[in-house]
Design a protein around this motif. Structure first.
Motif, short mmCIF file in Angstrom:
data_model
loop_
_atom_site.label_atom_id
_atom_site.label_comp_id
_atom_site.label_asym_id
_atom_site.label_seq_id
_atom_site.Cartn_x
_atom_site.Cartn_y
_atom_site.Cartn_z
N HIS A 162 0.71 -1.29 -0.01
CA HIS A 162 0.03 0.00 -0.06
C HIS A 162 0.81 1.24 -0.07
CE1 HIS A 162 -3.51 2.69 0.79
NE2 HIS A 162 -2.76 3.30 1.87
N GLN A 163 1.82 1.35 0.90
CA GLN A 163 2.81 2.55 0.76
C GLN A 163 3.33 2.71 -0.48
OE1 GLN A 163 5.38 2.09 4.39
NE2 GLN A 163 3.80 2.18 5.76
N TRP A 164 3.86 1.59 -1.08
CA TRP A 164 4.71 1.51 -2.35
C TRP A 164 3.91 2.26 -3.20
CZ3 TRP A 164 3.34 -1.89 -6.41
CH2 TRP A 164 3.85 -1.57 -7.67
N ALA A 165 2.48 1.77 -3.32
CA ALA A 165 1.67 2.22 -4.39
C ALA A 165 1.31 3.52 -4.27
CB ALA A 165 0.51 1.15 -4.29
N GLU A 166 1.23 4.23 -2.79
CA GLU A 166 0.89 5.50 -2.62
C GLU A 166 1.99 6.36 -3.08
OE1 GLU A 166 -1.78 7.17 -1.07
OE2 GLU A 166 -2.66 5.42 -1.48
N VAL A 167 3.28 6.04 -3.04
CA VAL A 167 4.28 6.80 -3.69
C VAL A 167 4.42 6.71 -5.13
CG1 VAL A 167 6.78 7.10 -3.56
CG2 VAL A 167 5.45 6.57 -1.46
N LEU A 168 3.92 5.56 -5.56
CA LEU A 168 3.95 5.40 -7.04
C LEU A 168 3.03 6.38 -7.71
CD1 LEU A 168 5.40 3.67 -9.52
CD2 LEU A 168 3.19 2.10 -9.11
N ALA A 169 1.74 6.20 -6.97
CA ALA A 169 0.61 7.19 -7.48
C ALA A 169 1.02 8.56 -7.30
CB ALA A 169 -0.48 7.10 -6.45
N ALA A 170 1.91 9.07 -6.31
CA ALA A 170 2.32 10.54 -6.18
C ALA A 170 3.21 10.81 -7.12
CB ALA A 170 2.94 10.56 -4.58
N ASN A 171 4.03 10.13 -7.66
CA ASN A 171 5.01 10.35 -8.69
C ASN A 171 4.12 10.61 -9.99
OD1 ASN A 171 8.05 9.95 -8.51
ND2 ASN A 171 7.03 8.86 -7.14
N ILE A 172 3.07 10.03 -10.11
CA ILE A 172 2.14 10.04 -11.35
C ILE A 172 1.20 11.25 -11.25
CG2 ILE A 172 0.31 8.98 -12.45
CD1 ILE A 172 1.67 6.17 -11.93
N THR A 173 0.31 11.55 -10.16
CA THR A 173 -0.61 12.38 -10.12
C THR A 173 -0.15 13.74 -10.27
OG1 THR A 173 -0.62 12.25 -7.68
CG2 THR A 173 -2.27 10.95 -8.75
N HIS A 174 0.85 13.90 -9.66
CA HIS A 174 1.56 15.50 -9.77
C HIS A 174 1.73 16.01 -11.30
CE1 HIS A 174 5.76 15.48 -10.96
NE2 HIS A 174 5.75 14.32 -10.49
N LEU A 175 1.85 15.10 -12.34
CA LEU A 175 1.94 15.22 -13.63
C LEU A 175 0.55 15.56 -14.27
CD1 LEU A 175 4.74 12.56 -14.29
CD2 LEU A 175 5.13 15.05 -14.35
#
Ligand code: GRF
Length: 198
Positions: free
Chosen positions: A65-78
């Motif tokens: 879950h934590q991994w996916a949150e950081v992965l998502a954060a790397n995407i959403t800001h774009l």
């Protein structure tokens, strides 16, 4: 212009095919960044095209879950219009897929729903079938279960091994990915029509 973040884990031949297409000013899509779960060899293609890359390794986190949150954060800001999984070999948790579906598509080397999972080419070869192929589907919470947008057939030849069959499948995948992304960008494919969560 349709904006894309692509996630890969491997050699990135499908990514390369998309980057080549996007290099044509007449092509209606653009890759904003390429991410991976590891130092994938395919990231070199992004670097060659001057596209930013990011790596988020699951091993560095206490939970998926934590991994996916950081992965998502790397995407959403774009703020991409679309996420393309092109050989991304990690299973994403529901928290991630729910957030982005149906604006997240995956490339899979079989005619889904046949042969889901990580060994699709081997499984097709062992099945004795004469035809397999590749599919692009919307990603939902399951493994390769989301609604199929498009597929292409590939004959299984008598002397095929996993490598030779996968190479011929990849040729079809590369062309189909460029075609499907164009159709999404031009509104010929509406991903909301393929929303498996509705
Ligand atoms: C493709 O066959 C894709 O369908 C599967 O992994 C492979 C990735 O190949 N999920 P590449 O990294 O694009 O060369």
């Amino acid at each position: 212009m349709l904006t894309i973040v692509t996630l890969i884990s491997g050699s990135g031949s499908n990514l390369l095919s998309l980057l080549k297409a996007c290099d044509n000013p007449l092509y209606p899509a653009k890759v904003l960044a390429v991410g991976s779960d590891k130092d994938a060899t395919g990231l070199v293609h992004a670097e060659q095209y001057g596209i930013p890359t990011f790596v988020v390794e699951p091993e560095k986190f206490d939970s998926k879950h934590q991994w996916a949150e950081v992965l998502a954060a790397n995407i959403t800001h774009l703020k991409p219009d679309l996420i393309v999984l092109a050989g991304f070999m990690k299973i994403l948790p529901e928290s991630f897929t729910d957030r982005f579906s149906p604006k997240i598509i995956n490339l899979h080397p079989s005619l889904l729903p046949s042969f889901p999972g990580a060994h699709a080419v081997r499984d097709a070869l062992q099945s004795g079938e004469k035809v397999t192929g590749c599919s692009i589907h919307v990603v939902d919470a399951g493994v390769d279960t989301g609604p199929v947008i498009r597929s292409r057939q590939v004959d299984i030849l008598a002397d095929d091994d996993q490598g030779s069959l996968h190479e011929r499948i990849k040729i079809q995948e590369q062309a189909m990915l460029v075609e499907v992304v164009r159709d999404i960008a031009e509104g010929k494919i509406n991903l909301e029509d393929f929303d498996g969560n509705r």
